[in-house]
Design a protein around this motif. Structure first.
Motif, PDB file in Angstrom:
ATOM      1  N   ALA A   1       0.834  -1.209   0.000  1.00 22.04           N
ATOM      2  CA  ALA A   1       0.000   0.000   0.000  1.00 22.04           C
ATOM      3  C   ALA A   1       0.865   1.254   0.000  1.00 22.04           C
ATOM      4  O   ALA A   1       0.515   2.253  -0.632  1.00 22.04           O
ATOM      5  CB  ALA A   1      -0.921  -0.013   1.217  1.00 22.04           C
ATOM      6  N   ALA A   2       2.007   1.207   0.693  1.00 21.83           N
ATOM      7  CA  ALA A   2       2.921   2.344   0.702  1.00 21.83           C
ATOM      8  C   ALA A   2       3.519   2.572  -0.681  1.00 21.83           C
ATOM      9  O   ALA A   2       3.769   3.710  -1.081  1.00 21.83           O
ATOM     10  CB  ALA A   2       4.033   2.118   1.724  1.00 21.83           C
TER      11      ALA A   2
ATOM     12  N   ALA B 174       0.504   4.363  -2.534  1.00 23.47           N
ATOM     13  CA  ALA B 174       0.007   5.675  -2.111  1.00 23.47           C
ATOM     14  C   ALA B 174       0.981   6.490  -1.278  1.00 23.47           C
ATOM     15  O   ALA B 174       0.673   7.626  -0.913  1.00 23.47           O
ATOM     16  CB  ALA B 174      -1.294   5.489  -1.324  1.00 23.47           C
TER      17      ALA B 174
ATOM     18  N   ASN C 253       0.257   8.368   3.610  1.00 24.58           N
ATOM     19  CA  ASN C 253      -1.162   8.030   3.451  1.00 24.58           C
ATOM     20  C   ASN C 253      -1.507   6.701   4.120  1.00 24.58           C
ATOM     21  O   ASN C 253      -2.619   6.520   4.635  1.00 24.58           O
ATOM     22  CB  ASN C 253      -1.528   7.972   1.969  1.00 24.58           C
ATOM     23  CG  ASN C 253      -1.623   9.348   1.346  1.00 24.58           C
ATOM     24  OD1 ASN C 253      -2.117  10.288   1.965  1.00 24.58           O
ATOM     25  ND2 ASN C 253      -1.121   9.482   0.121  1.00 24.58           N
ATOM     26  N   VAL C 254      -0.555   5.775   4.104  1.00 26.87           N
ATOM     27  CA  VAL C 254      -0.792   4.490   4.765  1.00 26.87           C
ATOM     28  C   VAL C 254      -0.876   4.687   6.280  1.00 26.87           C
ATOM     29  O   VAL C 254      -1.706   4.066   6.951  1.00 26.87           O
ATOM     30  CB  VAL C 254       0.310   3.475   4.399  1.00 26.87           C
ATOM     31  CG1 VAL C 254       0.138   2.184   5.204  1.00 26.87           C
ATOM     32  CG2 VAL C 254       0.250   3.157   2.905  1.00 26.87           C
TER      33      VAL C 254
ATOM     34  N   TYR D  53      -4.313   5.860   7.018  1.00 29.22           N
ATOM     35  CA  TYR D  53      -5.286   4.772   6.875  1.00 29.22           C
ATOM     36  C   TYR D  53      -5.280   3.890   8.116  1.00 29.22           C
ATOM     37  O   TYR D  53      -6.342   3.565   8.670  1.00 29.22           O
ATOM     38  CB  TYR D  53      -4.967   3.940   5.635  1.00 29.22           C
ATOM     39  CG  TYR D  53      -5.879   2.755   5.459  1.00 29.22           C
ATOM     40  CD1 TYR D  53      -7.101   2.889   4.803  1.00 29.22           C
ATOM     41  CD2 TYR D  53      -5.539   1.498   5.965  1.00 29.22           C
ATOM     42  CE1 TYR D  53      -7.958   1.806   4.654  1.00 29.22           C
ATOM     43  CE2 TYR D  53      -6.382   0.407   5.817  1.00 29.22           C
ATOM     44  CZ  TYR D  53      -7.596   0.576   5.166  1.00 29.22           C
ATOM     45  OH  TYR D  53      -8.441  -0.503   5.026  1.00 29.22           O
TER      46      TYR D  53
ATOM     47  N   ASP E 194      -9.001   6.849   3.583  1.00 30.30           N
ATOM     48  CA  ASP E 194      -8.411   6.026   2.532  1.00 30.30           C
ATOM     49  C   ASP E 194      -8.195   6.907   1.304  1.00 30.30           C
ATOM     50  O   ASP E 194      -8.908   7.888   1.109  1.00 30.30           O
ATOM     51  CB  ASP E 194      -9.330   4.852   2.186  1.00 30.30           C
ATOM     52  CG  ASP E 194      -8.615   3.730   1.441  1.00 30.30           C
ATOM     53  OD1 ASP E 194      -7.443   3.916   1.073  1.00 30.30           O
ATOM     54  OD2 ASP E 194      -9.243   2.668   1.229  1.00 30.30           O
TER      55      ASP E 194
ATOM     56  N   THR F 217      -7.438   1.554  -4.230  1.00 35.47           N
ATOM     57  CA  THR F 217      -7.329   2.119  -2.889  1.00 35.47           C
ATOM     58  C   THR F 217      -6.248   1.429  -2.056  1.00 35.47           C
ATOM     59  O   THR F 217      -5.781   0.339  -2.396  1.00 35.47           O
ATOM     60  CB  THR F 217      -8.665   1.995  -2.143  1.00 35.47           C
ATOM     61  OG1 THR F 217      -8.959   0.594  -1.964  1.00 35.47           O
ATOM     62  CG2 THR F 217      -9.793   2.668  -2.913  1.00 35.47           C
ATOM     63  N   ILE F 218      -5.895   2.092  -0.960  1.00 30.45           N
ATOM     64  CA  ILE F 218      -4.976   1.503   0.008  1.00 30.45           C
ATOM     65  C   ILE F 218      -5.542   0.184   0.527  1.00 30.45           C
ATOM     66  O   ILE F 218      -4.826  -0.821   0.640  1.00 30.45           O
ATOM     67  CB  ILE F 218      -4.729   2.482   1.176  1.00 30.45           C
ATOM     68  CG1 ILE F 218      -3.830   3.632   0.706  1.00 30.45           C
ATOM     69  CG2 ILE F 218      -4.106   1.772   2.375  1.00 30.45           C
ATOM     70  CD1 ILE F 218      -3.640   4.733   1.732  1.00 30.45           C
TER      71      ILE F 218
ATOM     72  N   TYR G 211      -4.854  -2.778  -1.804  1.00 28.80           N
ATOM     73  CA  TYR G 211      -3.485  -3.300  -1.800  1.00 28.80           C
ATOM     74  C   TYR G 211      -3.168  -4.031  -0.500  1.00 28.80           C
ATOM     75  O   TYR G 211      -2.458  -5.028  -0.499  1.00 28.80           O
ATOM     76  CB  TYR G 211      -2.491  -2.167  -2.059  1.00 28.80           C
ATOM     77  CG  TYR G 211      -2.066  -2.053  -3.507  1.00 28.80           C
ATOM     78  CD1 TYR G 211      -3.014  -2.162  -4.523  1.00 28.80           C
ATOM     79  CD2 TYR G 211      -0.740  -1.845  -3.863  1.00 28.80           C
ATOM     80  CE1 TYR G 211      -2.648  -2.065  -5.845  1.00 28.80           C
ATOM     81  CE2 TYR G 211      -0.359  -1.746  -5.192  1.00 28.80           C
ATOM     82  CZ  TYR G 211      -1.309  -1.859  -6.193  1.00 28.80           C
ATOM     83  OH  TYR G 211      -0.934  -1.772  -7.510  1.00 28.80           O
TER      84      TYR G 211
END
Length: 209
Positions: free
Chosen positions: A157-158, A161, A165-166, A169, A177, A185-186, A189
């Motif tokens: 996810a990193a 985004a 941002n992670v 989240y 998100d 979206t995060i 992932y």
């Protein structure tokens, strides 16, 4: 009479075949239609296109190699020459700003160098692992929106985004998100890339190529 029949039969057969569009000569492909070299492509213009193909990434196990190849397949179908419509480049779809963070400033050189692309991916994973080290320790094993949080999911996810941002989240338990330009979206992932063992990549503060 027999000689005339033997002589005329082949001519008749040739005439019949040619009347149906058959050719006795080799057909050459026009030069304009021949593929001379591969070229970069835009990905993904429409992710549904690949869904229709039912394409699946190669399964290479649940260790680091399996993780990076599955992520590369999602990002570009594993093509080192890929450039998407937002300018993200290579097998793992890096932006020029992220490349600069790890010491790479020439985008064309990056695209032309598969070995460099692999190195940048590994260095960036180590960088994100350092930034998110406290969140990894805190959230791995917990559930957010029904999905178990794993280290590999967090780092995937990193990659999508950014680590900042992670963090948002995770710390809001999914209330904040974000998605990329194609709607991924995060949360997606974190779910899709959960459960890989990437212990071999150690966290490094401000790594450089």
């Amino acid at each position: 009479m027999k000689r005339w029949i033997l002589f005329s039969c082949p001519l008749i057969v040739i005439f019949i075949l040619s009347s149906y569009g058959f050719s006795l000569y080799k057909v050459e492909v026009p030069k304009a239609l021949k593929v001379k070299e591969s070229s970069p492509f835009l990905f993904p213009q429409d992710e549904a296109f690949f869904d229709k193909l039912n394409a699946q990434p190669p399964f290479l196990g649940t260790r680091y190699v399996g993780f990076k190849e599955a992520l590369a397949f999602k990002e570009s179908q594993g093509k080192y020459s890929a450039v998407n419509s937002f300018g993200y480049m290579g097998k793992y779809q890096f932006g020029i700003n992220t490349l600069a963070l790890v010491g790479v400033y020439d985008g064309q050189h990056f695209l032309d160098n598969p070995e460099l692309q692999e190195k940048v991916f590994e260095v960036n994973i180590a960088r994100n692992k350092w930034i998110l080290r406290k969140d990894i320790k805190r959230f791995v094993g917990k559930y957010i929106k029904g999905t178990e949080i794993t280290e590999s999911g967090i780092l995937a996810a990193a990659h999508l985004a950014g680590p900042g941002n992670v963090k948002q989240y995770l710390r809001t338990y999914g209330k904040i998100d974000v998605m990329d330009g194609y709607g991924t979206t995060i949360a997606t992932y974190i779910k899709d890339f959960s459960g890989y063992d990437i212990e071999m990549i150690k966290p490094v503060r401000n790594p450089r190529i």
